[in-house]
Scaffold this motif. Structure first.
Motif, mmCIF file in Angstrom:
data_model
loop_
_atom_site.group_PDB
_atom_site.id
_atom_site.type_symbol
_atom_site.label_atom_id
_atom_site.label_comp_id
_atom_site.label_asym_id
_atom_site.label_seq_id
_atom_site.Cartn_x
_atom_site.Cartn_y
_atom_site.Cartn_z
ATOM 1 N N LYS A 58 0.662 -1.391 0.034
ATOM 2 C CA LYS A 58 0.113 -0.100 0.194
ATOM 3 C C LYS A 58 0.827 1.187 0.066
ATOM 4 O O LYS A 58 1.632 1.592 0.741
ATOM 5 N N VAL A 59 0.650 2.050 -0.944
ATOM 6 C CA VAL A 59 1.654 3.237 -1.101
ATOM 7 C C VAL A 59 0.407 4.500 -1.349
ATOM 8 O O VAL A 59 -0.593 4.594 -1.465
ATOM 9 N N GLN A 60 1.171 5.809 -1.268
ATOM 10 C CA GLN A 60 0.621 6.947 -1.644
ATOM 11 C C GLN A 60 1.356 7.602 -2.691
ATOM 12 O O GLN A 60 2.344 7.710 -2.460
ATOM 13 N N LEU A 61 0.471 8.454 -3.563
ATOM 14 C CA LEU A 61 1.191 9.180 -4.525
ATOM 15 C C LEU A 61 0.041 10.475 -4.307
ATOM 16 O O LEU A 61 -0.820 10.822 -4.841
ATOM 17 N N GLY A 62 1.108 11.161 -3.601
ATOM 18 C CA GLY A 62 0.455 12.696 -3.136
ATOM 19 C C GLY A 62 -0.846 12.603 -2.440
ATOM 20 O O GLY A 62 -0.688 11.671 -1.231
ATOM 21 N N GLU A 63 -1.930 12.741 -2.414
ATOM 22 C CA GLU A 63 -3.214 12.556 -1.881
ATOM 23 C C GLU A 63 -4.124 11.374 -2.088
ATOM 24 O O GLU A 63 -4.867 11.154 -1.842
ATOM 25 N N ILE A 64 -3.427 10.340 -3.133
ATOM 26 C CA ILE A 64 -4.030 9.233 -3.702
ATOM 27 C C ILE A 64 -3.401 7.887 -3.330
ATOM 28 O O ILE A 64 -2.237 8.058 -3.041
ATOM 29 N N ALA A 65 -4.246 7.069 -2.722
ATOM 30 C CA ALA A 65 -3.804 5.873 -2.284
ATOM 31 C C ALA A 65 -3.466 4.866 -3.394
ATOM 32 O O ALA A 65 -4.493 4.709 -4.409
ATOM 33 N N GLY A 66 -2.575 4.033 -3.528
ATOM 34 C CA GLY A 66 -2.176 3.176 -4.542
ATOM 35 C C GLY A 66 -1.917 1.673 -3.901
ATOM 36 O O GLY A 66 -1.652 1.574 -2.686
ATOM 37 N N GLU A 67 -1.924 0.736 -4.720
ATOM 38 C CA GLU A 67 -1.534 -0.438 -4.320
ATOM 39 C C GLU A 67 -0.585 -1.120 -5.574
ATOM 40 O O GLU A 67 -0.923 -1.095 -6.658
ATOM 41 N N VAL A 68 0.644 -1.505 -5.070
ATOM 42 C CA VAL A 68 1.337 -2.245 -6.170
ATOM 43 C C VAL A 68 0.908 -3.779 -6.496
ATOM 44 O O VAL A 68 0.283 -4.568 -5.531
ATOM 45 N N VAL A 69 0.615 -3.902 -7.800
ATOM 46 C CA VAL A 69 0.009 -5.170 -8.225
ATOM 47 C C VAL A 69 1.236 -5.730 -9.363
ATOM 48 O O VAL A 69 2.226 -4.865 -9.503
ATOM 49 N N ASN A 70 0.925 -6.975 -9.676
ATOM 50 C CA ASN A 70 1.916 -7.556 -10.549
ATOM 51 C C ASN A 70 1.446 -6.926 -11.903
ATOM 52 O O ASN A 70 0.508 -6.573 -12.145
ATOM 53 N N LEU A 71 2.613 -6.952 -12.662
ATOM 54 C CA LEU A 71 2.541 -6.330 -13.927
ATOM 55 C C LEU A 71 1.988 -7.607 -14.825
ATOM 56 O O LEU A 71 2.210 -8.737 -14.975
ATOM 57 N N PRO A 72 0.862 -7.134 -15.366
ATOM 58 C CA PRO A 72 0.013 -8.222 -15.968
ATOM 59 C C PRO A 72 0.701 -8.538 -17.592
ATOM 60 O O PRO A 72 0.046 -9.594 -17.884
#
Length: 82
Positions: A46-60
């Motif tokens: 779980k990561v943050q990009l400024g005010e946006i939350a993100g999640e690292v996923v496998n490269l499809p």
């Protein structure tokens, strides 16, 4: 919206762990590619990009025998801060 600009710093808490290199909004959601320090973690992080939350996923688009050492795919979700 969950849009972020390429070049956005990626963090966990106050620690800078990477940088967004590209971003696209699709019917399946918002996705981006980023350079993330290998030691920071992989899929599910779980990561943050400024005010946006993100999640690292496998490269499809890579098979399981290929390695993307410093490249990660991110899925972002809008969050409310504060």
């Amino acid at each position: 919206s969950g849009a972020v600009e390429p070049g956005t710093v990626i963090t966990i808490g106050e620690e800078k762990i990477g940088k967004l290199t590209s971003f696209a909004e699709t019917e399946s959601g918002c996705f981006g590619l980023a350079y993330i320090r290998t030691k920071a973690g992989g899929a599910g992080l779980k990561v943050q990009l400024g005010e946006i939350a993100g999640e690292v996923v496998n490269l499809p688009f890579l098979s399981s025998d290929q390695t993307a050492v410093e490249t990660a795919s991110l899925q972002t979700k809008p969050t409310s801060v504060g």
